[in-house]
Motif scaffolding. Structure first.
Motif, PDB file in Angstrom:
ATOM      1  N   TRP A 116       0.827  -1.204   0.000  1.00 33.96           N
ATOM      2  CA  TRP A 116       0.000   0.000   0.000  1.00 33.96           C
ATOM      3  C   TRP A 116       0.864   1.257   0.000  1.00 33.96           C
ATOM      4  O   TRP A 116       0.575   2.225  -0.703  1.00 33.96           O
ATOM      5  N   HIS A 119       1.966   2.293  -3.420  1.00 35.11           N
ATOM      6  CA  HIS A 119       0.916   2.952  -4.188  1.00 35.11           C
ATOM      7  C   HIS A 119       0.705   4.382  -3.698  1.00 35.11           C
ATOM      8  O   HIS A 119       0.560   5.312  -4.479  1.00 35.11           O
ATOM      9  N   ARG A 120       0.673   4.544  -2.371  1.00 35.02           N
ATOM     10  CA  ARG A 120       0.362   5.833  -1.795  1.00 35.02           C
ATOM     11  C   ARG A 120       1.499   6.827  -1.997  1.00 35.02           C
ATOM     12  O   ARG A 120       1.293   7.974  -2.369  1.00 35.02           O
TER      13      ARG A 120
ATOM     14  N   HIS B  20     -16.748   2.609  -1.977  1.00 33.86           N
ATOM     15  CA  HIS B  20     -15.826   3.616  -2.497  1.00 33.86           C
ATOM     16  C   HIS B  20     -15.960   4.910  -1.701  1.00 33.86           C
ATOM     17  O   HIS B  20     -17.013   5.199  -1.150  1.00 33.86           O
ATOM     18  N   THR B  21     -14.906   5.708  -1.718  1.00 32.92           N
ATOM     19  CA  THR B  21     -15.053   7.071  -1.230  1.00 32.92           C
ATOM     20  C   THR B  21     -15.663   7.896  -2.361  1.00 32.92           C
ATOM     21  O   THR B  21     -15.679   7.466  -3.521  1.00 32.92           O
ATOM     22  N   GLU B  24     -13.047   8.568  -5.063  1.00 32.53           N
ATOM     23  CA  GLU B  24     -12.782   7.420  -5.931  1.00 32.53           C
ATOM     24  C   GLU B  24     -13.869   7.293  -6.985  1.00 32.53           C
ATOM     25  O   GLU B  24     -13.608   7.105  -8.179  1.00 32.53           O
ATOM     26  N   GLN B 122      -6.006   8.466  -7.719  1.00 33.97           N
ATOM     27  CA  GLN B 122      -6.420   7.927  -6.435  1.00 33.97           C
ATOM     28  C   GLN B 122      -5.613   6.650  -6.175  1.00 33.97           C
ATOM     29  O   GLN B 122      -6.010   5.570  -6.609  1.00 33.97           O
ATOM     30  N   SER B 124      -5.511   4.692  -3.940  1.00 36.32           N
ATOM     31  CA  SER B 124      -6.308   3.571  -3.425  1.00 36.32           C
ATOM     32  C   SER B 124      -6.951   2.802  -4.572  1.00 36.32           C
ATOM     33  O   SER B 124      -7.098   1.585  -4.500  1.00 36.32           O
ATOM     34  N   PHE B 127      -4.315   0.693  -6.036  1.00 31.93           N
ATOM     35  CA  PHE B 127      -4.170  -0.502  -5.205  1.00 31.93           C
ATOM     36  C   PHE B 127      -5.261  -1.522  -5.539  1.00 31.93           C
ATOM     37  O   PHE B 127      -5.009  -2.726  -5.610  1.00 31.93           O
ATOM     38  N   ASN B 128      -6.462  -1.017  -5.758  1.00 37.64           N
ATOM     39  CA  ASN B 128      -7.555  -1.924  -6.124  1.00 37.64           C
ATOM     40  C   ASN B 128      -7.274  -2.661  -7.427  1.00 37.64           C
ATOM     41  O   ASN B 128      -7.579  -3.851  -7.557  1.00 37.64           O
TER      42      ASN B 128
END
Lengths: 246, 246
Positions: A116, A119-120, B20-21, B24, B122, B124, B127-128
């Motif tokens: 993670w 990615h971040r 999701h946020t 996102e 994003q 995240s 990462f997805n």
DNA sequence: CGGGGAATTGAGAGGGATCAAAAAGGGTGG
DNA sequence: CCACCCTTTTTGATCCCTCTCAATTCCCCG
């Protein structure tokens, strides 16, 4: 064990690998916990283990595998220097695979949450992880095609070519006339190709008698790549494209 | 064709998928080009095609496959709603796979550079994407184990269970007593399992006579999952973990 | 009611598996 | 340098799972 600083990583120097920005390199260096050596035949990741660390293979060969409860074993793919190890763990309902060193091996170790953090911290490194994961999947795809639809002879030919290419790519793209290192035993080949050891041997001998490959001193040579490629019904250009490194 | 806004995406409502946020969701919505319908049997991605778009499968079933030049075909894995399609393309030296709709299918379409934009915009979501890619690889891993080391009977049992679970997970986790939709023909199963059509049929009949599965009206029921699991030598808990969605 | 894909089934053949041994290598301790 | 042990490679004999080929039958749909 003296951990090489990422900036001096011998892999980075190879033309096979894409360059990093300073920021990327700094992040990887920051996330790298340590270096690890594993002897040939020893486990890097134990099968069935859920939560594991991540690794980059620095040097040597390894393989990923799964086994059935009665001991039947399938090698999923071979791992060479530059391969990123452990991403699939924990992202599946199914039992995880194991990883074993084929030769003495050196690895960079990362905590699991580095996945993670990469990615971040640097989206480009996240993208690289995706790239490497997708690339490994396409290797497995190729193997699946072999096991499902190729004859034993075709499977062996395919495996020899693909492994040769991968090993050669780490050698500045071409071999030096003495062939590339090839530490795979017939048992490993058999386990990777879904064949029995005995039949793998018979098939190998047949190809050797036809002069399609030579194996001596743990080094593999392909005297007539064209013929092998024809046998394997393989396509794709010679040199693999440059790839990212984590 | 009226494109559903992502915020109203029917998949998001399912407990199978992680939430999701807002950011996102907005990014995905921004990157989504349009929706696409493909008839059963038609190609979504043509085999060998290098540069392609990305898709999220909204509804229906599809499959990834590769073929040899003489026509032998291998199905690599089946695709169900929520699967992200096209990541592997272009990241490999080897020829790419094709994707064909198994049922009428609806897809979200993204440009290829959405892959990078997701990571950049994003992390995240980046990462997805990695998660989904790694997860798909582990499905292929399982198939490889089957083709390499399981008997025909075991392969069929394994496939039935795994597909049943995936289909059920989209149905709020449990089936409603009438089983789950199962649009796979015996030819598809054969191509996926590396078996001939005739032998796949014979094996299927054998399992059916033993009462291990029932297939009627395109719906699959497993009257005795325990027995099937034993046959397949499968493990892993019942419900698959929640997964990300792109 | 006709037509085409999908499912079934049987006969016969064969690619690989199994089982069992022997031959080669390669360390290694004496 | 040799004897010894263990891993890897080879090879032969035999068996059987799965493939191929060829019909039929079933089923859905226009």
């Amino acid at each position: 064990m003296d951990a090489t600083p990422c900036i001096d990583c011998p892999l980075r120097a190879l033309p096979l690998f894409l360059p990093h920005t300073e920021e990327e390199l700094a992040l990887v260096q920051f996330l790298k916990r340590r270096e690890l050596s594993v002897d040939a035949g020893e486990a890097v990741i134990h099968e069935g283990q859920g939560e594991t660390r991540l690794f980059t293979l620095l040097e040597g060969w390894a393989y990923r595998f799964k086994t059935l409860s009665d001991g039947r074993r399938q090698i999923l793919n071979f791992l060479l220097a530059g391969d990123f190890i452990g991403v699939q763990q924990k992202m599946s309902d199914a039992a995880a695979h194991g990883v074993v060193a084929l030769t003495p091996v050196r690895l960079c170790v990362f905590d699991r949450d580095a996945l993670w953090e990469l990615h971040r911290g640097q989206p480009s490194m996240g993208f690289n992880v995706t790239w490497l994961t997708a690339h490994e999947e396409s290797l497995v795809d190729d193997n699946l095609l072999s096991l499902g639809r190729r004859s034993a002879e075709e499977r062996v030919a395919t495996a020899l070519i693909l492994l040769y290419k991968r090993a050669a790519a780490l050698r500045h793209g071409a071999d030096d006339g003495r062939g590339v290192p090839f530490p795979v035993t017939q048992q490993h080949l058999a386990d990777a190709l879904g064949l029995s050891l005995a039949y793998t041997n018979k098939t190998l001998r047949k190809l050797e008698r036809r002069g399609l490959y030579r194996l001596a001193d743990g080094r593999l040579t392909l005297p007539d790549p064209k013929a092998l490629v024809r046998l394997a019904d393989l396509y794709g250009d010679g040199r693999p494209p440059p790839r990212p490194l984590v």
